[in-house]
Design an enzyme around this catalytic site. Structure first.
Site, PDB file in Angstrom:
ATOM      1  N   GLY A  10       0.822  -1.204   0.000  1.00 23.05           N
ATOM      2  CA  GLY A  10       0.000   0.000   0.000  1.00 23.05           C
ATOM      3  C   GLY A  10       0.853   1.250   0.000  1.00 23.05           C
ATOM      4  O   GLY A  10       1.916   1.290   0.612  1.00 23.05           O
ATOM      5  N   GLU A 103       4.945  -5.911   5.747  1.00 24.65           N
ATOM      6  CA  GLU A 103       5.258  -7.312   6.023  1.00 24.65           C
ATOM      7  C   GLU A 103       5.335  -8.165   4.756  1.00 24.65           C
ATOM      8  O   GLU A 103       6.152  -9.085   4.677  1.00 24.65           O
ATOM      9  CB  GLU A 103       4.224  -7.906   6.996  1.00 24.65           C
ATOM     10  CG  GLU A 103       2.800  -7.887   6.461  1.00 24.65           C
ATOM     11  CD  GLU A 103       1.855  -8.714   7.310  1.00 24.65           C
ATOM     12  OE1 GLU A 103       2.256  -9.807   7.765  1.00 24.65           O
ATOM     13  OE2 GLU A 103       0.704  -8.276   7.495  1.00 24.65           O
ATOM     14  N   ASP A 128      -0.061   0.975   9.253  1.00 26.06           N
ATOM     15  CA  ASP A 128      -0.634   0.129  10.307  1.00 26.06           C
ATOM     16  C   ASP A 128       0.265   0.023  11.538  1.00 26.06           C
ATOM     17  O   ASP A 128      -0.206  -0.402  12.598  1.00 26.06           O
ATOM     18  CB  ASP A 128      -0.896  -1.285   9.769  1.00 26.06           C
ATOM     19  CG  ASP A 128      -1.809  -1.287   8.566  1.00 26.06           C
ATOM     20  OD1 ASP A 128      -2.604  -0.342   8.416  1.00 26.06           O
ATOM     21  OD2 ASP A 128      -1.726  -2.233   7.755  1.00 26.06           O
ATOM     22  N   MET A 170      -8.369   2.400   9.209  1.00 28.23           N
ATOM     23  CA  MET A 170      -7.583   1.281   8.704  1.00 28.23           C
ATOM     24  C   MET A 170      -6.735   0.656   9.820  1.00 28.23           C
ATOM     25  O   MET A 170      -6.798   1.060  10.971  1.00 28.23           O
ATOM     26  CB  MET A 170      -6.705   1.735   7.545  1.00 28.23           C
ATOM     27  CG  MET A 170      -7.467   1.932   6.248  1.00 28.23           C
ATOM     28  SD  MET A 170      -6.360   2.436   4.896  1.00 28.23           S
ATOM     29  CE  MET A 170      -7.403   2.044   3.487  1.00 28.23           C
ATOM     30  N   GLY A 171      -5.904  -0.318   9.439  1.00 28.71           N
ATOM     31  CA  GLY A 171      -5.037  -0.982  10.400  1.00 28.71           C
ATOM     32  C   GLY A 171      -4.975  -2.488  10.241  1.00 28.71           C
ATOM     33  O   GLY A 171      -4.176  -3.141  10.889  1.00 28.71           O
ATOM     34  N   ARG A 266     -24.736   7.054  12.133  1.00 29.23           N
ATOM     35  CA  ARG A 266     -24.161   7.188  10.799  1.00 29.23           C
ATOM     36  C   ARG A 266     -22.714   6.699  10.808  1.00 29.23           C
ATOM     37  O   ARG A 266     -22.062   6.679  11.849  1.00 29.23           O
ATOM     38  CB  ARG A 266     -24.195   8.649  10.337  1.00 29.23           C
ATOM     39  CG  ARG A 266     -25.595   9.250  10.248  1.00 29.23           C
ATOM     40  CD  ARG A 266     -26.390   8.672   9.089  1.00 29.23           C
ATOM     41  NE  ARG A 266     -27.730   9.236   9.031  1.00 29.23           N
ATOM     42  CZ  ARG A 266     -28.051  10.388   8.450  1.00 29.23           C
ATOM     43  NH1 ARG A 266     -27.099  11.121   7.899  1.00 29.23           N
ATOM     44  NH2 ARG A 266     -29.295  10.802   8.435  1.00 29.23           N
ATOM     45  N   HIS A 272      -8.846   5.264   2.210  1.00 30.48           N
ATOM     46  CA  HIS A 272      -7.534   5.594   1.665  1.00 30.48           C
ATOM     47  C   HIS A 272      -7.121   7.032   1.887  1.00 30.48           C
ATOM     48  O   HIS A 272      -5.964   7.385   1.619  1.00 30.48           O
ATOM     49  CB  HIS A 272      -7.505   5.262   0.166  1.00 30.48           C
ATOM     50  CG  HIS A 272      -7.472   3.790  -0.099  1.00 30.48           C
ATOM     51  ND1 HIS A 272      -8.604   3.010  -0.048  1.00 30.48           N
ATOM     52  CD2 HIS A 272      -6.441   2.950  -0.365  1.00 30.48           C
ATOM     53  CE1 HIS A 272      -8.273   1.746  -0.296  1.00 30.48           C
ATOM     54  NE2 HIS A 272      -6.981   1.682  -0.487  1.00 30.48           N
ATOM     55  N   ARG A 275      -4.007   7.293   3.798  1.00 30.23           N
ATOM     56  CA  ARG A 275      -2.733   7.009   3.134  1.00 30.23           C
ATOM     57  C   ARG A 275      -2.208   8.195   2.343  1.00 30.23           C
ATOM     58  O   ARG A 275      -1.027   8.243   2.001  1.00 30.23           O
ATOM     59  CB  ARG A 275      -2.901   5.853   2.136  1.00 30.23           C
ATOM     60  CG  ARG A 275      -3.232   4.511   2.731  1.00 30.23           C
ATOM     61  CD  ARG A 275      -3.125   3.455   1.635  1.00 30.23           C
ATOM     62  NE  ARG A 275      -3.430   2.132   2.116  1.00 30.23           N
ATOM     63  CZ  ARG A 275      -2.570   1.365   2.778  1.00 30.23           C
ATOM     64  NH1 ARG A 275      -1.374   1.820   3.042  1.00 30.23           N
ATOM     65  NH2 ARG A 275      -2.930   0.161   3.182  1.00 30.23           N
TER      66      ARG A 275
END
Length: 342
Positions: A10, A103, A128, A170-171, A266, A272, A275
């Site tokens: 990513g 990773e 992450d 994310m994560g 909500r 993204h 990022r």
């Protein structure tokens, strides 16, 4: 010596800062030549390259993304993948590879280095923050800042309408972004993959917040799972490393909260946006230091190693050690955040 550079997995704020540091020091101090491989491991697999020089890396420090492009290509699953990589490295006269990734990207580098003798030095990259053997990965700080700003903004609209707002971050299977941004942003509930959550308990925290005449913010990591049931997924498709596409738990949780409490809920999925854009000052600093030390490792012939942050020191650790397990949130850290739930 000619050194290849690639960025895999990513995209991540700070990638360009690493590239810049590697090239600047490598040219100025060691008189190395550089070549960039396009789109992660697809570059050395297919021989797709771009020239890298000091003029090519000028002005890229504050830019997000990567000038080399990225992909989730797994060359170990490609037909004759290792042989093709070796042939392309030989064809371009590449003596060593600086591999910048998480990773999966570094896992490939570890295999190529240990089993096939290809000279690789790793640089840890992931929003992450889940790579073991390093205190922080670059990209994480920027992602946390973006998520925290979003939570700050959502507080005001939640209060205006007195509704529940669920923020999905994310994560993957680590809750670092959720924990840091949730605590920094004053979230009333934080849910992480490391601890399954009870929906009724979440609803109780939500109700408690409303009784205090405030609208609750629930931060949930994309990999968080309910105590009863399985991980919520949009689809079951997998990438070349066998990872499923995460996301969907936020929307599912908002519906459950609304159904059980009668309060309007909500969902905001940051996705993204975490990022993208300009890297934070910390990520520029860390990525630059990683790049400087990575090219030192190449110069020392210390291959099969990854540069890592240990306190304020940059150290070298075996790539295989860094990718052997995920670094996940310690229960004690999560317990600190629970003080503010409800």
């Amino acid at each position: 010596m000619r050194v290849g550079v690639l960025t895999g997995g990513g995209d991540c704020p700070g990638l360009n800062a690493v590239i810049r540091a590697v090239v600047r020091k490598g040219v100025q101090e060691y008189d190395y030549d550089f070549i960039g491989f396009r789109d992660g491991w697809r570059g050395p697999l297919e021989g797709v390259t771009v020239p890298l020089s000091i003029p090519a890396v000028r002005g890229i420090l504050p830019r997000g993304g990567t000038i080399l492009g990225s992909s989730r290509t797994n060359p170990l699953k490609a037909e004759h993948g290792v042989r093709r990589i070796r042939d392309n490295l030989d064809r371009h006269g590449v003596d060593a590879l600086v591999t910048i990734g998480g990773e999966d990207t570094l896992g490939v580098a570890a295999t190529l280095s240990e089993e096939y003798g290809i000279h690789c030095v790793g640089v840890p990259k992931t929003i992450d923050n889940d790579l073991s053997a390093t205190d922080y990965t670059f990209g994480f700080d920027t992602a946390v800042n973006i998520a925290t700003e979003a939570i700050d903004r959502l507080h005001t609209t939640a209060e205006s309408h007195m509704r529940v707002l669920v923020v999905e971050v994310m994560g993957r299977h680590a809750g670092w972004i959720a924990l840091h941004s949730g605590l920094a942003g004053g979230a009333n509930v934080i849910l992480v993959p490391e601890q399954r959550f009870d929906v009724d308990r979440v609803c109780a925290w939500v109700a408690s917040r409303f009784r205090a005449s405030y609208a609750p913010i629930v931060v949930v990591a994309e990999g968080a799972m309910p105590a009863q049931g399985e991980m919520v997924l949009k689809d079951g498709s997998q990438d070349s490393f066998g990872h499923v596409r995460l996301s969907g738990v936020g929307e599912w949780l908002a519906k459950e909260i609304e159904r059980r409490t009668g309060k309007e809920a909500r969902t905001t999925v940051l996705g993204h946006v975490q990022r993208g854009g300009t890297p934070s000052a910390f990520d520029r600093w860390l990525a630059t230091r990683f790049g400087l030390h990575a090219i030192d490792a190449v110069h020392d012939g210390d291959f099969g190693k990854m540069v890592a942050l240990n306190g304020t020191d940059i150290v070298r650790v075996p790539i295989a050690e860094a990718t052997a397990r995920l670094k996940t949130v310690d229960p004690a850290l999560y317990a600190e955040a629970e003080v503010f739930f409800g």
